[in-house]
Design an enzyme around this catalytic site. Structure first.
Site, PDB file in Angstrom:
ATOM      1  N   GLU A 191      -7.238  -1.930   2.548  1.00 48.33           N
ATOM      2  CA  GLU A 191      -6.193  -0.660   3.344  1.00 48.33           C
ATOM      3  C   GLU A 191      -6.464   0.165   4.678  1.00 48.33           C
ATOM      4  OE1 GLU A 191      -6.630   4.283   2.489  1.00 48.33           O
ATOM      5  OE2 GLU A 191      -7.964   3.397   1.003  1.00 48.33           O
TER       6      GLU A 191
ATOM      7  N   LYS B 252       0.969  -1.271  -0.281  1.00 46.39           N
ATOM      8  CA  LYS B 252       0.063  -0.372  -0.115  1.00 46.39           C
ATOM      9  C   LYS B 252       0.996   1.241   0.054  1.00 46.39           C
ATOM     10  CE  LYS B 252      -3.354   2.921   2.974  1.00 46.39           C
ATOM     11  NZ  LYS B 252      -3.300   2.946   4.639  1.00 46.39           N
TER      12      LYS B 252
ATOM     13  N   GLU C 138     -11.434  11.618  -4.858  1.00 44.76           N
ATOM     14  CA  GLU C 138     -11.130  12.022  -3.919  1.00 44.76           C
ATOM     15  C   GLU C 138     -10.286  12.451  -2.531  1.00 44.76           C
ATOM     16  OE1 GLU C 138      -8.876   8.380   0.028  1.00 44.76           O
ATOM     17  OE2 GLU C 138     -10.395   7.916  -1.622  1.00 44.76           O
TER      18      GLU C 138
ATOM     19  N   GLU D 163      -8.272  12.862  12.429  1.00 41.74           N
ATOM     20  CA  GLU D 163      -7.428  11.650  12.735  1.00 41.74           C
ATOM     21  C   GLU D 163      -6.658  12.006  13.909  1.00 41.74           C
ATOM     22  OE1 GLU D 163      -4.912   7.645  10.949  1.00 41.74           O
ATOM     23  OE2 GLU D 163      -6.009   9.613   9.840  1.00 41.74           O
TER      24      GLU D 163
END
Length: 428
Positions: A275, A186, A413, A231
């Site tokens: 992910e 990833k 996105e 986050e």
């Protein structure tokens, strides 16, 4: 290498901090005086509570691989010498430092740890103000009152950053090829957009707008880096640690029924679940050596934000050593949520294909107190003001790329993730 900056004099400052309880001051974001320089405004706000500050009692800049360790060592020395008087005992009271750290050790942006001259806080119905100044140079306490509404930056002009949209999708396609070839699992690829305003972009304006429009994120401002991150990299409070991991995103439509269906599809998406799993695993592995026990949920929940929805997992643990919140943040950085996995391979792809210096974007940002408790988020949904021309700001967005990623979808996105800063900059 550490470069102490304390009133243009080297060394560790001796500070005096006085914390007193105050009546509820109202909107914290509206308290910053209009004449405070952009780089001297600090904030950490969520759902109306948190911390707002201004001025600069002391600061330090660090660079390179040891930027975290050098900053923490300086803060420990400052904390040991500080004289503190307080009648408030809640997290965030007393002397605190706000920090922002470069994503890469090779970035010239380095790190900044700032001790503001004034901090106003509110938590659980308790409000306070902390005044911090060099010993022997006590300044009169300023009045804590709302200031006139911040000025909008006026007309905005947007331009491509390091890569155009088509160039960035080409880079995403190349990243997918590397993943499918087995070179990496990833990679989180980011892009930048340049914004030029007609008038100076004040952090007061951005903090007020972001805290209103994205109240359930953490609105931060440290040394000219301003944003609203969803986050939480790590929170350390009285022996407990927590990290909120976000990975896997879908854009909202504004239609509640449609968004509910999209949330369900996100929760079932194999691409997004893959992910997310990488990101959760990287955080749990980094925290485990510091904890006696941990709670890692088996499945994520869907976090609803005004512009997007994310797969989210809250990892919690009981601390078993004396690691400070900043040391924990350093151990967690860079997580798979902002770099990829394996870390070294993902970082190499980023360096090859992004064609930009992330600066302090995607690095830890937050605050800590003299006991080492504090909160550190990841600097996402943010922009970096040009220190030489505050009419210019660089805004950033990134996307996690795995084997099933589609370049055009990743570009869409990234545009959704740029919306918080675009909206905050725009006048109503």
């Amino acid at each position: 290498m550490t470069l102490p900056l304390v009133d243009d004099a080297p060394g560790t400052p001796s500070l005096v901090a006085r914390t007193t309880a105050i009546p509820d001051p109202g909107d914290l974001a509206a308290l910053v005086p209009a004449d405070v320089p952009a780089r001297d405004v600090v904030s950490w706000l969520r759902d109306g509570d948190g911390l707002i500050g201004w001025g600069r009692a002391a600061s330090v800049r660090t660079t390179g691989e040891d930027r975290f360790e050098d900053a923490e060592a300086w803060w420990r020395q400052v904390s040991a010498q500080a004289v503190c008087r307080t009648d408030v005992d809640v997290p965030g009271s007393g002397p605190i430092a706000f920090g922002s750290f470069a994503f890469s050790p090779h970035s010239d942006a380095g790190a900044a740890l700032v001790i503001p001259a004034v901090v106003v806080g509110r938590r659980d119905g308790v409000s306070w103000v902390t005044h911090i100044s060099p010993a022997g140079r006590l300044s009169p306490a300023p009045r804590i009152v709302p200031t006139p509404a911040a000025s909008a930056p006026g007309e905005l002009a947007y331009s491509d950053g390091a890569l155009t949209g088509p160039q960035w999708t080409t880079a995403i396609a190349r990243t997918v090829e590397l993943i499918q070839a087995g070179d990496v699992d990833k990679v989180v690829m980011a892009r930048d957009v340049q914004v030029e305003a007609a008038a100076p972009i004040g952090p007061q304006w951005l903090v007020q707008r972001l805290s209103e429009q994205y109240a359930n994120t953490w609105t931060f401002s440290v040394d000219g880096l301003i944003g609203a991150t969803p986050e939480m990299l790590v929170r350390r409070e009285k022996g407990l640690v927590m990290s909120r991991i976000l990975a896997g995103t879908i854009q909202r439509t504004g239609n509640d029924e449609r968004d509910l269906a999209l949330a369900g599809s996100l929760a079932r998406s194999s691409k997004d679940l893959e992910e997310h799993e990488y990101a959760v695993r990287s955080v749990a592995d980094a925290l485990r050596p510091h904890c006696t026990s941990m709670n890692v949920p088996e499945s994520p929940f869907v976090l609803h934000l005004p512009n997007v929805m994310h797969l989210a997992t809250d990892v919690a643990g009981v601390l078993d050593d004396r690691a400070s919140s900043l040391k924990l943040a350093a151990a967690l950085h860079p997580s798979a949520a902002v770099c990829g996995t394996p870390t070294a391979a993902a970082a190499a792809v980023i360096e090859e294909l992004e064609h930009m210096d992330r600066g302090r974007y995607a690095g830890p940002v937050g605050w800590m107190d003299t006991a080492g408790d504090g909160e550190w988020g990841i600097a996402l949904r943010c922009g970096a003001l040009d220190p030489h021309d505050t009419r210019h700001i660089t805004i950033f967005a990134g996307c996690g790329v795995v084997a099933g990623s589609e370049p055009d979808a990743e570009l869409a996105e990234s545009e959704a993730k740029l919306l918080p800063m675009r909206d905050a900059l725009t006048s109503d």
